[in-house]
Structures are given as C-alpha cells and as structure tokens.
Design an enzyme around this catalytic site. Sequence first.
Site, short mmCIF file in Angstrom:
data_model
loop_
_atom_site.label_atom_id
_atom_site.label_comp_id
_atom_site.label_asym_id
_atom_site.label_seq_id
_atom_site.Cartn_x
_atom_site.Cartn_y
_atom_site.Cartn_z
N LYS A 225 0.87 -1.17 0.00
CA LYS A 225 0.00 0.00 0.00
C LYS A 225 0.91 1.22 0.00
O LYS A 225 1.65 1.47 0.96
CB LYS A 225 -0.92 0.02 1.21
CG LYS A 225 -1.90 1.20 1.15
CD LYS A 225 -2.63 1.42 2.44
CE LYS A 225 -3.44 2.72 2.32
NZ LYS A 225 -3.95 3.18 3.62
N ALA B 75 -9.81 5.96 3.95
CA ALA B 75 -9.68 7.14 4.82
C ALA B 75 -10.97 7.93 4.93
O ALA B 75 -11.66 8.17 3.94
CB ALA B 75 -8.55 8.06 4.37
N ASN C 62 -9.63 1.94 9.48
CA ASN C 62 -8.77 1.75 10.64
C ASN C 62 -9.33 2.50 11.84
O ASN C 62 -9.87 1.93 12.78
CB ASN C 62 -7.34 2.19 10.34
CG ASN C 62 -6.34 1.81 11.42
OD1 ASN C 62 -5.15 1.93 11.22
ND2 ASN C 62 -6.78 1.35 12.58
#
Length: 264
Positions: free
Chosen positions: A104, A191, A213
């Site tokens: 990534k 994100a 996350n």
Amino acid sequence: MQTATKPDTLVIAGAELRSRLFVGTGKYSDDATMVAALEASGCELVTVALRRLDLDNPKKKTILDVIDWRRFRILPNTAGCRTADEAIRIARLARSMGLSDWVKLEVIPDPRYLLPDPEETLKAARVLVAEGFQVLPYINADPVLAKKLEELGTVTVMPLGSPIGSGQGLQTLEQIRIIINDAKVPVVVDAGIGAPSDAALAMELGADAVLVNSAIAMARDPVMMAEAIRDGVQAGRKAFSAGRIPRRADATASSPTGGISRPS
C-alpha cells in the site's frame, strides 16, 4: 448478474478475496483488542505500517508476531514516508523481509491534514511497478491521477473519502463516483470512513472495497464496531448488485391508481 450460488469475490492482482473490508492495525489500545476486531470484521487483508514497527530489536514482539499469517494476508504500508524515495525503500524492505510483493503506497509530506502527495506518489508507483511490486496507491480523490496510476500498472486505486482519521465520511463522493465509473482496476475507498453507513454508501456507489482503521480502533467498542462496519460493507455491496431505483424529482405512487372511483 450476481447469482445466489456464485461467490461475490474481489480479485486483486490475481488473488481472490471474499471480504471487501480491509482493516488497518494502528491506534488500538492493545494487541488483544486488535486481533479480536480483525476477527470480528471478517477481513482477509490487513495493513501494517512498517515504519511504525521496532525492527531493530529482534527479541521485541511486533504486530507481525501477533497477527495470524495463515488467517490474514499482510499488506505492508509505507505510511510515514514523506517522499517517493522513502516509500520505495520501505517497499523494498518489506520484500526483503519476505512479507509481500504487495504494497500500500502512501507518500504524505503534510503532517496536519495528512493529504497524499500526487507527484511523489506517481513517481514511487512508476519505480515500484517496474520492479514487480503489486502497488495499491492511496491518493486524493483525483480522477486524472487515478487514471494515470492505473495506466502505469497499479493493481488498485485507493481514493480518500476525507482526511485520515477524520471520520467525516465521503466528502469526495462525486469524485469517487467518477473514479469508479472510469476505472478498470478495483477501487478501494480509503480514509475518512467513520461509521457503517459511510462504508455502505461507498459500496452502494460501486466501490470494490473499503479500508477502515480509525473508525474501528478508536470506537468505544472496537469489536462491535468491526462487526457493524462488516455488515455495512455487505449491505452496501448487496444494494449495488441489486440495483437501486433512480432518483426522481416527482413522487410515484407505490399502489396503482387506475380504476379508482372518484367521489362525485
């Protein structure tokens, strides 16, 4: 058309993934919570930021020792790199450690808003693709940049929904829609997702996967949130496959109106 008997798998660089939820490993209060959340999420692909691991002490346990490699595919992450050269070095380190040829790619020079550098990302991707890496680049929701990276040979594009860790949801919805419509590689929204509804919306747009996350790791109950976002991803994917009705300016009655007698 999707059928009930055919698995709805995602293919990246020739690898089939049943789960369309990718999960990061940062910000958890402890390793046990992280592992439990990963299990609850049903994910198969897990990102690990190598720059945030203490690799100088071989006796010290790291995230790489905690995660079950038989259960999860490790995706090394160049988070923390500010230039293309730094990101290339970290990707090469991951390969030398035997982690993966998948990487990534993140190049973020901006410490306040954590927005990726498009020029340095493109530069790093060009080198890494040429070296045989399977590159998954994190980018602003820029359709032009996404197309350039795809043409270079990246195996996905990963546009942000909003700044990392902000929980603002899909502030770049229309740009993501353009990227999805034009892309010939999987699109992973990365994100800004803060809730299951954000993940569901990304999938309803036609995104191939989402990466989450902070929304999981920083929730009051990370394990429960992992389950909720898993369900949101699955619901959004089903809705996309089923095909939503078009938006209309006027109302349309659900019941037939023909033949109804009118009062005189």
